[in-house]
Motif scaffolding. Structure first.
Motif, mmCIF file in Angstrom:
data_model
loop_
_atom_site.group_PDB
_atom_site.id
_atom_site.type_symbol
_atom_site.label_atom_id
_atom_site.label_comp_id
_atom_site.label_asym_id
_atom_site.label_seq_id
_atom_site.Cartn_x
_atom_site.Cartn_y
_atom_site.Cartn_z
ATOM 1 N N TRP A 1 7.024 -19.941 -2.988
ATOM 2 C CA TRP A 1 7.015 -19.674 -1.546
ATOM 3 C C TRP A 1 7.530 -18.279 -1.216
ATOM 4 C CZ3 TRP A 1 4.010 -21.595 1.860
ATOM 5 C CH2 TRP A 1 3.547 -22.905 1.747
ATOM 6 N N CYS A 2 8.421 -17.762 -2.063
ATOM 7 C CA CYS A 2 8.867 -16.375 -1.844
ATOM 8 C C CYS A 2 7.687 -15.423 -2.027
ATOM 9 C CB CYS A 2 9.998 -16.001 -2.809
ATOM 10 S SG CYS A 2 11.591 -16.730 -2.392
ATOM 11 N N PHE A 3 6.908 -15.655 -3.084
ATOM 12 C CA PHE A 3 5.728 -14.806 -3.300
ATOM 13 C C PHE A 3 4.703 -15.020 -2.189
ATOM 14 C CE2 PHE A 3 7.312 -14.177 -7.624
ATOM 15 C CZ PHE A 3 6.944 -12.869 -7.872
ATOM 16 N N ALA A 4 4.530 -16.269 -1.767
ATOM 17 C CA ALA A 4 3.556 -16.537 -0.687
ATOM 18 C C ALA A 4 3.960 -15.789 0.576
ATOM 19 C CB ALA A 4 3.477 -18.044 -0.424
ATOM 20 N N ALA A 5 5.263 -15.788 0.874
ATOM 21 C CA ALA A 5 5.738 -15.084 2.067
ATOM 22 C C ALA A 5 5.382 -13.605 1.973
ATOM 23 C CB ALA A 5 7.248 -15.273 2.213
ATOM 24 N N LEU A 6 5.685 -13.006 0.817
ATOM 25 C CA LEU A 6 5.553 -11.551 0.693
ATOM 26 C C LEU A 6 4.132 -11.100 0.418
ATOM 27 C CD1 LEU A 6 8.796 -10.930 -1.343
ATOM 28 C CD2 LEU A 6 8.331 -10.231 1.004
ATOM 29 N N ASN A 7 3.349 -11.966 -0.178
ATOM 30 C CA ASN A 7 2.004 -11.568 -0.567
ATOM 31 C C ASN A 7 0.971 -12.140 0.405
ATOM 32 O OD1 ASN A 7 -0.464 -11.277 -1.900
ATOM 33 N ND2 ASN A 7 0.481 -11.333 -3.906
ATOM 34 N N THR A 8 0.915 -13.457 0.486
ATOM 35 C CA THR A 8 -0.158 -14.091 1.263
ATOM 36 C C THR A 8 0.048 -13.917 2.776
ATOM 37 O OG1 THR A 8 -0.248 -15.713 -0.515
ATOM 38 C CG2 THR A 8 -1.449 -16.242 1.499
ATOM 39 N N ILE A 9 1.288 -14.044 3.227
ATOM 40 C CA ILE A 9 1.523 -13.993 4.672
ATOM 41 C C ILE A 9 1.832 -12.579 5.160
ATOM 42 C CG2 ILE A 9 2.864 -14.934 6.602
ATOM 43 C CD1 ILE A 9 1.233 -17.082 5.207
ATOM 44 N N GLU A 10 2.763 -11.896 4.491
ATOM 45 C CA GLU A 10 3.185 -10.584 5.014
ATOM 46 C C GLU A 10 2.031 -9.585 5.054
ATOM 47 O OE1 GLU A 10 6.342 -8.219 2.956
ATOM 48 O OE2 GLU A 10 7.170 -7.986 4.959
ATOM 49 N N GLY A 11 1.206 -9.585 4.017
ATOM 50 C CA GLY A 11 0.079 -8.650 3.983
ATOM 51 C C GLY A 11 -0.861 -8.858 5.157
ATOM 52 N N ALA A 12 -1.182 -10.134 5.433
ATOM 53 C CA ALA A 12 -2.106 -10.434 6.539
ATOM 54 C C ALA A 12 -1.488 -10.002 7.869
ATOM 55 C CB ALA A 12 -2.427 -11.931 6.548
ATOM 56 N N LEU A 13 -0.190 -10.252 8.042
ATOM 57 C CA LEU A 13 0.466 -9.874 9.300
ATOM 58 C C LEU A 13 0.587 -8.360 9.437
ATOM 59 C CD1 LEU A 13 3.292 -12.582 9.481
ATOM 60 C CD2 LEU A 13 1.169 -12.504 10.819
ATOM 61 N N MET A 14 0.875 -7.684 8.327
ATOM 62 C CA MET A 14 1.031 -6.226 8.398
ATOM 63 C C MET A 14 -0.273 -5.529 8.774
ATOM 64 S SD MET A 14 4.067 -5.233 8.272
ATOM 65 C CE MET A 14 3.762 -3.470 8.169
ATOM 66 N N ASN A 15 -1.402 -6.127 8.381
ATOM 67 C CA ASN A 15 -2.688 -5.542 8.793
ATOM 68 C C ASN A 15 -2.812 -5.530 10.315
ATOM 69 O OD1 ASN A 15 -3.562 -5.043 6.216
ATOM 70 N ND2 ASN A 15 -4.730 -6.945 6.011
ATOM 71 N N VAL A 16 -2.328 -6.605 10.942
ATOM 72 C CA VAL A 16 -2.378 -6.667 12.412
ATOM 73 C C VAL A 16 -1.337 -5.716 13.004
ATOM 74 C CG1 VAL A 16 -2.273 -8.178 14.428
ATOM 75 C CG2 VAL A 16 -3.083 -9.090 12.241
ATOM 76 N N ALA A 17 -0.158 -5.682 12.391
ATOM 77 C CA ALA A 17 0.901 -4.799 12.899
ATOM 78 C C ALA A 17 0.455 -3.339 12.859
ATOM 79 C CB ALA A 17 2.173 -4.992 12.073
ATOM 80 N N GLU A 18 -0.270 -2.981 11.804
ATOM 81 C CA GLU A 18 -0.743 -1.594 11.712
ATOM 82 C C GLU A 18 -1.660 -1.258 12.877
ATOM 83 O OE1 GLU A 18 -2.231 -1.254 7.703
ATOM 84 O OE2 GLU A 18 -0.173 -1.499 6.975
ATOM 85 N N VAL A 19 -2.514 -2.214 13.255
ATOM 86 C CA VAL A 19 -3.411 -1.987 14.396
ATOM 87 C C VAL A 19 -2.603 -1.852 15.683
ATOM 88 C CG1 VAL A 19 -5.221 -3.019 15.827
ATOM 89 C CG2 VAL A 19 -5.337 -3.206 13.337
ATOM 90 N N GLU A 20 -1.710 -2.811 15.923
ATOM 91 C CA GLU A 20 -1.030 -2.864 17.222
ATOM 92 C C GLU A 20 0.062 -1.811 17.365
ATOM 93 O OE1 GLU A 20 -2.533 -4.409 19.335
ATOM 94 O OE2 GLU A 20 -3.674 -5.872 18.175
#
Ligand SMILES: N[C@@H](CCC(=O)N[C@@H](CS)C(=O)NCC(=O)O)C(=O)O
Length: 227
Positions: A100-119
């Protein structure tokens, strides 16, 4: 003595978001004292800092007699393991926490950061309008999947708060800052449950105090190297 690195200043909207809060949080959970080395933009590029963090980022952790560490997830896991806090003793659960630590940093954070970069970082409204539909649905899909995986459980693994919850709730701060959690009430309640800890509150308070005591000029963004 433990020393971590943090940035002297970030824009007010980013106060409380800088990833050294994860390291402060686990050190507080462990009850380990630490000092903070504050960096400006010139320090980030220095050879001394690159030797600690190849990408010039924060956080890092140094401790007498040990190799310096970078990557917030690796630091959080290592401190938790060494201090025997927030990590189950059961080997199967331990593996799940690591997953779950890897899922947080890899699967979830990456997807969210793509949106953060836009906004937060794309300035051109037309470019935002093109990029947003390319990244937002995927982030929303990941949040929906995470919500389903959590189900009606309080914590990601077992019956207690673990470092998996620390990392996931920290990553979900990106979703919160993007107003994405309103659609996922289970995740919103989960994150509130995770963040309701004195060790977290102190971490954020300490980070924000440093940022409030500095300003953009302290970051030496425009330094020419002549000083
Ligand atoms: N994967 C790294 C990411 C670290 C990171 O993105 N740090 C940001 C602050 S939150 C930073 O130092 N940004 C400044 C830069 O990249 O120059 C970790 O989790 O430690």
């Amino acid at each position: 003595m433990i020393t971590i690195t943090a940035l002297k200043w970030v824009p007010p909207s980013a106060a409380g978001q800088v990833r050294d809060h994860r390291v402060r949080w686990i050190l507080n959970e462990a009850g380990w004292c630490y000092e903070v080395r504050l960096l400006d933009a010139v320090d980030q590029k220095s050879a001394a800092h690159r030797a600690r963090q190849p990408f010039g980022q924060v956080p890092t952790l140094e401790e007498d007699g040990r190799s310096p560490m970078f990557e917030s997830g690796a630091i959080v896991w290592t401190v938790a393991e060494r201090a025997s806090v927030l990590i189950p003793t059961d080997p199967a659960q331990r593996t799940q926490v690591l997953e779950w630590c890897f899922a947080a940093l890899n699967t979830i954070e990456g997807a969210l950061m793509n949106v953060a970069e836009v906004e937060f970082f794309l300035l051109d409204e037309a470019a935002k309008a093109v990029r947003r539909p390319q990244v937002l649905p995927f982030a929303e899909q990941r949040l929906a999947e995470l919500q389903t995986a959590l189900g009606d459980r309080d914590w990601l693994v077992g019956d207690e708060f673990t470092v998996a919850d620390l990392m996931m709730s920290s990553v979900l701060k990106i979703a919160l800052s993007l107003d994405l959690l309103e659609t996922y009430p289970v995740l919103k309640a989960y994150q509130e449950r995770c963040l309701d800890r004195p060790a977290y509150r102190k971490a954020i308070c300490d980070q924000c105090a440093i940022i409030a005591a500095h300003g953009p000029a302290d970051m030496r963004y425009e330094d020419t190297g002549s000083a």
